[in-house]
Design a protein around this motif. Sequence first.
Motif, short mmCIF file in Angstrom:
data_model
loop_
_atom_site.label_atom_id
_atom_site.label_comp_id
_atom_site.label_asym_id
_atom_site.label_seq_id
_atom_site.Cartn_x
_atom_site.Cartn_y
_atom_site.Cartn_z
N UNK A 90 -43.40 14.88 -8.02
CA UNK A 90 -44.23 14.07 -7.13
C UNK A 90 -44.32 14.69 -5.74
N UNK A 91 -43.22 15.23 -5.25
CA UNK A 91 -43.23 15.86 -3.93
C UNK A 91 -44.16 17.07 -3.92
N UNK A 92 -44.18 17.84 -4.98
CA UNK A 92 -45.08 19.00 -5.06
C UNK A 92 -46.53 18.56 -5.06
N UNK A 93 -46.85 17.53 -5.85
CA UNK A 93 -48.23 17.04 -5.90
C UNK A 93 -48.64 16.45 -4.56
N UNK A 94 -47.77 15.64 -3.97
CA UNK A 94 -48.07 15.04 -2.67
C UNK A 94 -48.27 16.13 -1.62
N UNK A 95 -47.42 17.14 -1.64
CA UNK A 95 -47.55 18.24 -0.69
C UNK A 95 -48.88 18.96 -0.82
N UNK A 96 -49.36 19.12 -2.03
CA UNK A 96 -50.67 19.76 -2.24
C UNK A 96 -51.78 18.94 -1.59
N UNK A 97 -51.61 17.62 -1.53
CA UNK A 97 -52.59 16.74 -0.89
C UNK A 97 -52.37 16.63 0.62
N UNK B 97 -53.17 7.33 -11.77
CA UNK B 97 -54.51 6.98 -11.27
C UNK B 97 -54.65 7.39 -9.80
N UNK B 98 -53.59 7.22 -9.01
CA UNK B 98 -53.64 7.58 -7.59
C UNK B 98 -53.77 9.08 -7.44
N UNK B 99 -53.02 9.84 -8.25
CA UNK B 99 -53.10 11.31 -8.19
C UNK B 99 -54.49 11.77 -8.58
#
Length: 189
Positions: free
Chosen positions: A56-63, A14-16
């Motif tokens: 998760x690190x890849x997704x967070x990095x995109x943000x 949900x956060x992503x």
Amino acid sequence: MYTIIDDIDQRVGARIRAERESRGWSLTGLAEKSGVSRAMVHKVERGESSPTASLLAKLAGAFGMTMSALLALAELEDGRLLRVTDQPVWVDPESGYLRRHVSPKSASPLNLVEIDLPASAEIPMPASAYLQTRQLIWVLDGELVFIEGGERHELGAGDCLELGPPSDCVFKNESSRTCKYAVIVDRKA
């Protein structure tokens, strides 16, 4: 100890989704920016897949945020005190890497996370996970090998390393016992 296991996949998903939608990005857009397949992004957002630390690190990095910041938004309520019994714990389903969020969710620019890295575990993190932050790694117990770009750092209990400019990194435990370390993140760096 508060362990986020039952609903962590749904909360993180949900956060992503909220982060993606707040930026007006499509699933395809996030997939392109993160290097994670569209199908996997969709599964994670729906809570149908337990994301690994690397994903998760890849997704967070995109943000433009760290994995710690992304998980904190999914895990924590605002406040200045976070008791040990309420500190969220997340376990990487692939490696057994255990992450405890220690610092409260507040206006402070600092995040403090405690990690247990199992023997022989290896966690890669993309450079994008370190943009616009300053981070320190403080080894509390055991031995940690931290590979930062082409540089190898061998750290023992008590050693503290400030990360250099963002580059692809790997956290490695080459020993036969768990390594415990803290990551201190300055989000306002």
